[in-house]
Write an enzyme that holds these catalytic residues in place. Sequence first.
Site, PDB file in Angstrom:
ATOM      1  N   THR A 171       0.816  -1.214   0.000  1.00 56.70           N
ATOM      2  CA  THR A 171       0.000   0.000   0.000  1.00 56.70           C
ATOM      3  C   THR A 171       0.849   1.263   0.000  1.00 56.70           C
ATOM      4  O   THR A 171       1.960   1.277   0.554  1.00 56.70           O
ATOM      5  CB  THR A 171      -0.919   0.003   1.246  1.00 56.70           C
ATOM      6  OG1 THR A 171      -1.520   1.295   1.372  1.00 56.70           O
ATOM      7  CG2 THR A 171      -0.153  -0.275   2.524  1.00 56.70           C
ATOM      8  N   TYR A 220      -1.600   0.087   9.959  1.00 61.20           N
ATOM      9  CA  TYR A 220      -1.868  -0.644   8.715  1.00 61.20           C
ATOM     10  C   TYR A 220      -0.644  -0.561   7.797  1.00 61.20           C
ATOM     11  O   TYR A 220      -0.124  -1.584   7.326  1.00 61.20           O
ATOM     12  CB  TYR A 220      -3.112  -0.056   8.044  1.00 61.20           C
ATOM     13  CG  TYR A 220      -3.305  -0.496   6.624  1.00 61.20           C
ATOM     14  CD1 TYR A 220      -3.445  -1.846   6.312  1.00 61.20           C
ATOM     15  CD2 TYR A 220      -3.359   0.440   5.582  1.00 61.20           C
ATOM     16  CE1 TYR A 220      -3.619  -2.249   4.994  1.00 61.20           C
ATOM     17  CE2 TYR A 220      -3.529   0.043   4.278  1.00 61.20           C
ATOM     18  CZ  TYR A 220      -3.653  -1.300   3.978  1.00 61.20           C
ATOM     19  OH  TYR A 220      -3.809  -1.695   2.679  1.00 61.20           O
TER      20      TYR A 220
END
Length: 327
Positions: A117, A141
């Site tokens: 990501t 995350y």
Amino acid sequence: MTTVLVTGGAGYIGSHACKALKAAGFTPVTYDSLITGWEDAVKFGPFEKGDLLDRARLDEVFATYQPVAVMHFAALSQVGESMKIPGLYWKNNVMGSLNLIEAAVDAGVKSFVFSSTCATYGEHDNVVLDEMTEQLPINAYGASKRAVEDILANFGEANGLDHVIFRYFNVAGGDPEGEVGEHHRPETHLIPIMLEAIDGKRPALTIFGTDYDTPDGTCIRDYVHVCDLVEAHVLGLKWLLDGKGSRVFNLGTGDGFSVREVIDRSRAVTNKDVPYEEGPRRAGDCTKLVSGSTRAESELGWTPARSTMQQMIEDAYRWHRTGHYNK
Ligand code: UDP
């Protein structure tokens, strides 16, 4: 036919990847716990229910199908939740991935495609985000995904596990044929929440923060169509199977849209106003995440042809209005 193990194949991106893999002549075997996925999204190959933390179950599935490669989508992916319950992210995303990588290596797999990501980059002022940008995640995350990238680098060196890492920007839209689409429970992403608000399924969209250092005060993101994104995965898989070795690719278009701009664009597609209110910032959100790389285009031959904001909202809206979404 060549079999690929797809973790998270019952989820949003994984199910679109299975469709693309099947169309490209591969057999996608979905491995999914169904904690966030949907069994009826598994339409393009066999389904095996299992958790990444269950090593015995993983070994069984590798032995049964002997996949030539792994595409690893299964993960928790909510920035806000990761700031509240970081342990979940380290356990599922990092320990789960390590378990999977070890099982893959022990089963003789040499090719691994990983969903990472742009959240691994974190906040960078006036820096073009390309694959060489320093990774300084500001949420759990992003930190969990960066950790898995490090694990893959080590296993690549030590065990010859060639890997393609894709750093996604914001994924949106859905299958134009309506076979699969985005369906999170609960939903946390901007475009589906906006569509729910438009159709009265929730009272309003809350804009998370209007005091960012951007022209209109709201966060800026780079949105990429899920169908374009999964096409890149098929190209990345072929890259590995052709023996081209480990490589990292950003997957974004280079166009940034603020939250207010996304809201404005939706009117043209839906002919409806978005009921919204302005709220405080969400913990862990970066000001601006826009890709500054064309490596995927130049090296993989990728073309994000469907990734216009209009098309992404149109495809998401069509799916949003089907019965499946309302389950
Ligand atoms: N966002 C928002 N309201 C919402 C959901 C998201 O204002 O209900 C904003 C969020 O702060 C971010 C952008 O929309 O700036 C995209 O968020 P999303 O959760 O869709 O993806 P993320 O960037 O976290 O991966």
